[in-house]
Design a protein around this motif. Structure first.
Motif, PDB file in Angstrom:
ATOM      1  N   HIS A  66       0.826  -1.201   0.000  1.00 54.24           N
ATOM      2  CA  HIS A  66       0.000   0.000   0.000  1.00 54.24           C
ATOM      3  C   HIS A  66       0.864   1.257   0.000  1.00 54.24           C
ATOM      4  O   HIS A  66       0.611   2.213  -0.741  1.00 54.24           O
ATOM      5  CB  HIS A  66      -0.919  -0.020   1.218  1.00 54.24           C
ATOM      6  CG  HIS A  66      -1.963   1.057   1.206  1.00 54.24           C
ATOM      7  ND1 HIS A  66      -2.756   1.337   2.296  1.00 54.24           N
ATOM      8  CD2 HIS A  66      -2.329   1.940   0.254  1.00 54.24           C
ATOM      9  CE1 HIS A  66      -3.572   2.328   1.997  1.00 54.24           C
ATOM     10  NE2 HIS A  66      -3.332   2.720   0.767  1.00 54.24           N
ATOM     11  N   LEU A  67       1.913   1.255   0.812  1.00 51.90           N
ATOM     12  CA  LEU A  67       2.805   2.406   0.885  1.00 51.90           C
ATOM     13  C   LEU A  67       3.496   2.660  -0.461  1.00 51.90           C
ATOM     14  O   LEU A  67       3.659   3.807  -0.881  1.00 51.90           O
ATOM     15  CB  LEU A  67       3.851   2.191   1.980  1.00 51.90           C
ATOM     16  CG  LEU A  67       3.319   2.215   3.423  1.00 51.90           C
ATOM     17  CD1 LEU A  67       4.390   1.723   4.387  1.00 51.90           C
ATOM     18  CD2 LEU A  67       2.859   3.613   3.817  1.00 51.90           C
ATOM     19  N   LEU A  68       3.885   1.590  -1.132  1.00 49.51           N
ATOM     20  CA  LEU A  68       4.531   1.738  -2.439  1.00 49.51           C
ATOM     21  C   LEU A  68       3.540   2.249  -3.483  1.00 49.51           C
ATOM     22  O   LEU A  68       3.883   3.092  -4.327  1.00 49.51           O
ATOM     23  CB  LEU A  68       5.116   0.395  -2.884  1.00 49.51           C
ATOM     24  CG  LEU A  68       6.276  -0.148  -2.051  1.00 49.51           C
ATOM     25  CD1 LEU A  68       6.694  -1.523  -2.548  1.00 49.51           C
ATOM     26  CD2 LEU A  68       7.464   0.801  -2.084  1.00 49.51           C
ATOM     27  N   ASP A  69       2.305   1.748  -3.424  1.00 51.66           N
ATOM     28  CA  ASP A  69       1.284   2.205  -4.375  1.00 51.66           C
ATOM     29  C   ASP A  69       0.987   3.687  -4.218  1.00 51.66           C
ATOM     30  O   ASP A  69       0.672   4.374  -5.192  1.00 51.66           O
ATOM     31  CB  ASP A  69      -0.009   1.405  -4.184  1.00 51.66           C
ATOM     32  CG  ASP A  69       0.124  -0.045  -4.626  1.00 51.66           C
ATOM     33  OD1 ASP A  69       1.059  -0.331  -5.409  1.00 51.66           O
ATOM     34  OD2 ASP A  69      -0.689  -0.878  -4.190  1.00 51.66           O
ATOM     35  N   MET A  70       1.100   4.172  -2.991  1.00 52.59           N
ATOM     36  CA  MET A  70       0.724   5.559  -2.702  1.00 52.59           C
ATOM     37  C   MET A  70       1.675   6.583  -3.291  1.00 52.59           C
ATOM     38  O   MET A  70       1.341   7.771  -3.375  1.00 52.59           O
ATOM     39  CB  MET A  70       0.638   5.762  -1.186  1.00 52.59           C
ATOM     40  CG  MET A  70      -0.534   5.048  -0.543  1.00 52.59           C
ATOM     41  SD  MET A  70      -0.393   5.020   1.243  1.00 52.59           S
ATOM     42  CE  MET A  70      -0.177   6.744   1.595  1.00 52.59           C
ATOM     43  N   VAL A  71       2.870   6.168  -3.690  1.00 50.36           N
ATOM     44  CA  VAL A  71       3.816   7.115  -4.293  1.00 50.36           C
ATOM     45  C   VAL A  71       3.994   6.845  -5.782  1.00 50.36           C
ATOM     46  O   VAL A  71       4.859   7.464  -6.419  1.00 50.36           O
ATOM     47  CB  VAL A  71       5.187   7.063  -3.573  1.00 50.36           C
ATOM     48  CG1 VAL A  71       5.047   7.504  -2.130  1.00 50.36           C
ATOM     49  CG2 VAL A  71       5.772   5.657  -3.632  1.00 50.36           C
TER      50      VAL A  71
ATOM     51  N   PRO B 233      -2.067   3.825   6.034  1.00 53.23           N
ATOM     52  CA  PRO B 233      -1.615   3.006   7.170  1.00 53.23           C
ATOM     53  C   PRO B 233      -1.376   3.877   8.390  1.00 53.23           C
ATOM     54  O   PRO B 233      -0.880   5.012   8.264  1.00 53.23           O
ATOM     55  CB  PRO B 233      -0.316   2.375   6.648  1.00 53.23           C
ATOM     56  CG  PRO B 233      -0.503   2.329   5.161  1.00 53.23           C
ATOM     57  CD  PRO B 233      -1.266   3.580   4.819  1.00 53.23           C
ATOM     58  N   GLU B 234      -1.708   3.359   9.552  1.00 58.15           N
ATOM     59  CA  GLU B 234      -1.670   4.191  10.757  1.00 58.15           C
ATOM     60  C   GLU B 234      -0.267   4.695  11.089  1.00 58.15           C
ATOM     61  O   GLU B 234      -0.114   5.791  11.641  1.00 58.15           O
ATOM     62  CB  GLU B 234      -2.258   3.436  11.948  1.00 58.15           C
ATOM     63  CG  GLU B 234      -1.546   2.155  12.296  1.00 58.15           C
ATOM     64  CD  GLU B 234      -2.248   1.424  13.424  1.00 58.15           C
ATOM     65  OE1 GLU B 234      -2.870   2.090  14.253  1.00 58.15           O
ATOM     66  OE2 GLU B 234      -2.178   0.188  13.451  1.00 58.15           O
ATOM     67  N   ASP B 235       0.772   3.922  10.744  1.00 60.42           N
ATOM     68  CA  ASP B 235       2.135   4.394  11.007  1.00 60.42           C
ATOM     69  C   ASP B 235       2.453   5.631  10.180  1.00 60.42           C
ATOM     70  O   ASP B 235       3.180   6.520  10.637  1.00 60.42           O
ATOM     71  CB  ASP B 235       3.141   3.283  10.687  1.00 60.42           C
ATOM     72  CG  ASP B 235       3.074   2.139  11.689  1.00 60.42           C
ATOM     73  OD1 ASP B 235       2.546   2.367  12.791  1.00 60.42           O
ATOM     74  OD2 ASP B 235       3.542   1.032  11.372  1.00 60.42           O
ATOM     75  N   LEU B 236       1.922   5.690   8.962  1.00 60.73           N
ATOM     76  CA  LEU B 236       2.134   6.863   8.124  1.00 60.73           C
ATOM     77  C   LEU B 236       1.333   8.058   8.655  1.00 60.73           C
ATOM     78  O   LEU B 236       1.844   9.180   8.708  1.00 60.73           O
ATOM     79  CB  LEU B 236       1.724   6.546   6.682  1.00 60.73           C
ATOM     80  CG  LEU B 236       1.771   7.716   5.696  1.00 60.73           C
ATOM     81  CD1 LEU B 236       3.153   8.343   5.656  1.00 60.73           C
ATOM     82  CD2 LEU B 236       1.343   7.253   4.304  1.00 60.73           C
ATOM     83  N   THR B 237       0.101   7.816   9.038  1.00 63.56           N
ATOM     84  CA  THR B 237      -0.720   8.890   9.604  1.00 63.56           C
ATOM     85  C   THR B 237      -0.068   9.457  10.866  1.00 63.56           C
ATOM     86  O   THR B 237      -0.124  10.664  11.127  1.00 63.56           O
ATOM     87  CB  THR B 237      -2.128   8.375   9.924  1.00 63.56           C
ATOM     88  OG1 THR B 237      -2.703   7.788   8.751  1.00 63.56           O
ATOM     89  CG2 THR B 237      -3.034   9.493  10.400  1.00 63.56           C
ATOM     90  N   LEU B 238       0.561   8.578  11.640  1.00 60.40           N
ATOM     91  CA  LEU B 238       1.240   9.027  12.857  1.00 60.40           C
ATOM     92  C   LEU B 238       2.393   9.972  12.519  1.00 60.40           C
ATOM     93  O   LEU B 238       2.612  10.976  13.209  1.00 60.40           O
ATOM     94  CB  LEU B 238       1.754   7.819  13.633  1.00 60.40           C
ATOM     95  CG  LEU B 238       2.291   8.080  15.044  1.00 60.40           C
ATOM     96  CD1 LEU B 238       1.211   8.669  15.932  1.00 60.40           C
ATOM     97  CD2 LEU B 238       2.848   6.799  15.643  1.00 60.40           C
TER      98      LEU B 238
END
Length: 394
Positions: A226-231, A304-309
Motif C-alpha cells: 500500500h505504501l509503495l502504491d501511494m507514491v 496506514p496508521e504508522d504513516l498517519t502518525l
C-alpha cells in the motif's frame, strides 16, 4: 497521537460485498435444493445472524490488529477471496456429498485474515451445504471436522518450516476423513469412493502448498504494498499534487527518495519512509490547520496508521517524533528545505553545504526533538554521514 477511528468507504464497500455474496450463495443453494417458503425464511434468519457475528468479529479483529497486523486494512483482499470461496462452495455442492473439499475455503480465508475468522466463515459454508444439498448428520460432522482442522493447520502454515509437513497432513486428512464419515453413514465400502477421497486430498494439499503461500505473502506485505502504491505516478494524490504545484511535487519526490534510501542504509522501514517523505507536507497542500487537515485527509484515504502518525508529528509541533522513521523523515525534509533555499545563493560552495547539513542536524539533536523517537546515537551518526554524502542534496 493515536489517529482517530473513522468509517472508511473502502472498508464499507468490502463489507457490503461480503454481505451480498453471502446472500447470493445462500439463495443459489436454496434454489438448487428446491426449499419451501418456510425453509427460505429460516435460511434468511440464519444468514442474517451469521453476517452480524462475522462483521462484528471482523471489526473486532481489525481493531486488535488481528488482520494483516493493520487496523487500517480495507478488507478489499478479504472480500475478493471471500467471493471466490462462495463460488467455490457452490461449485463443491455439485460433488458427491461426503467428498467436498471444504478445507479449501478455510485455508484460503486464513491466509488473508486469521484462523478464527476463517473458521467462522467456513462453518457457515458447512451449514449451508448440510441444510441445502446435504441432509446427512454424518456429512455435516465431516464438513465441520475438516473445517476446524483446516483452521488449526492454517494457523501453523504461516511458519514456512512446517509447511511441507502440514501439506502432507492436509492430504491425509482430506483423503481419509471423508472416507470415514461416508462409511459411518452407509456402513459400506465402495472402491470408487477411494478415488474421490484421493482427489479430495490432492486438491486440499495443492491449495495448502501453493495458494495459501501466495495469498499469505500478499497479505503479509499488505502495508508495504500500500505504501509503495501511494507514491506511484498513477496514484490519485500524486496526480493531484502535480496539478497543485510542480515545485511541491519535486520537493516531495526528492525527500521521499532520499528518506527511503537512507532508511535502507540504517535499517529502518524503507517503504514507510518513502511514503512519509512524500506526504510529510500534505497539510500545507490543503491549508491551515496543517496537521489536523493532513491527519483527516490521511484517515479519509485509509493511510496506514504508522504513516498517519508521522503526519501527526509534523516538525514536532504538536507531538515529538515517536518512531525512528518519523525522525528520519523530519531530518530529510528539514535539510532539503535549507539546501533548496541555499540554491538561490550561487555563492555557496559544496563545503558550505556539508557544514549546513552537520550544523542543522546537530541543532535538531541538541533540541531534544528526537528524544522519544528511539534513534540511537550510532544511527544518528550514520544518518548524518549519509545525508552529507547524498548526491541528490548536491
Amino acid at each position: 497521537m493515536k489517529p482517530k477511528e473513522t468509517i472508511n468507504l473502502y472498508r464499507v464497500l468490502s463489507l457490503l460485498t461480503i454481505v451480498l455474496t453471502t446472500f447470493a450463495l445462500a439463495a443459489m443453494l436454496s434454489v438448487r435444493s428446491h426449499l419451501y417458503p418456510d425453509e427460505w425464511l429460516c435460511m434468511l434468519f440464519l444468514t442474517l445472524l451469521y453476517l452480524m457475528i462475522s462483521i462484528f468479529e471482523l471489526e473486532y479483529e481489525r481493531r486488535k490488529k488481528g488482520i494483516s497486523a493493520n487496523t487500517k486494512t480495507t478488507f478489499i483482499r478479504l472480500a475478493a477471496v471471500y467471493t471466490a470461496c462462495c463460488l467455490l462452495t457452490f461449485g463443491v455442492s455439485l460433488l458427491p456429498e461426503f467428498y467436498r473439499p471444504v478445507m479449501i475455503p478455510v485455508i484460503m480465508l486464513s491466509a488473508v485474515s486469521n484462523s478464527m475468522v476463517a473458521m467462522t466463515m467456513g462453518l457457515f459454508f458447512d451449514l449451508l451445504l448440510a441444510l441445502t444439498v446435504g441432509g446427512s448428520f454424518y456429512a455435516l460432522a465431516g464438513y465441520m471436522t475438516l473445517t476446524v482442522l483446516g483452521a488449526v493447520l492454517s494457523h501453523a502454515l504461516r511458519e514456512k518450516t512446517f509447511r511441507i509437513y502440514l501439506t502432507l497432513l492436509t492430504f491425509c486428512t482430506g483423503m481419509l476423513l471423508p472416507e470415514l464419515f461416508d462409511y459411518l453413514s452407509s456402513k459400506e465400502i465402495n472402491p470408487q469412493t477411494f478415488l474421490y477421497g484421493i482427489s479430495c486430498g490432492v486438491v486440499s494439499a495443492f491449495f495448502t502448498q501453493l495458494v495459501f503461500s501466495w495469498l499469505a505473502k500478499s497479505a503479509d506485505n499488505e502495508i508495504d504494498n500500500h505504501l509503495l502504491d501511494m507514491v506511484a505516478e498513477d496514484y490519485s494524490e500524486v496526480k493531484a499534487l502535480k496539478d497543485f504545484s510542480m515545485a511541491e511535487y519535486e520537493h516531495a519526490h526528492k525527500v521521499s527518495d532520499i528518506a527511503c534510501r537512507c532508511a535502507s542504509h540504517v535499517g529502518y522501514r524503507a517503504s514507510l519512509c518513502l511514503a512519509g517523505g512524500f506526504y510529510y507536507r500534505m497539510g500545507r497542500w490543503i491549508g491551515e490547520p496543517y496537521i489536523k487537515n493532513a491527519v483527516d485527509k490521511a484517515e479519509s484515504l485509509c493511510f496506514p496508521e504508522d504513516l498517519t502518525l508521522i503526519l501527526s508529528e509534523y516538525y514536532g509541533e504538536e507531538h515529538l517524533p515517536s518512531s525512528p522513521e518519523s525522525a528520519l523523515v523530519h531530518m530529510v525534509d528539514a535539510i532539503v528545505i535549507r539546501l533548496e533555499a541555499m540554491e538561490k545563493d550561487v555563492g555557496k560552495s559544496a563545503w558550505n553545504r556539508d557544514m549546513v547539513i552537520y550544523q542543522a542536524l546537530n541543532e535538531f539533536s541538541a533540541s531534544g526533538i528526537y528524544d522519544e523517537s528511539g534513534v540511537s546515537m550510532n544511527q544518528f551518526l550514520k544518518i548524518r554521514e549519509f545525508l552529507a554524502e547524498e548526491e541528490l542534496l548536491q
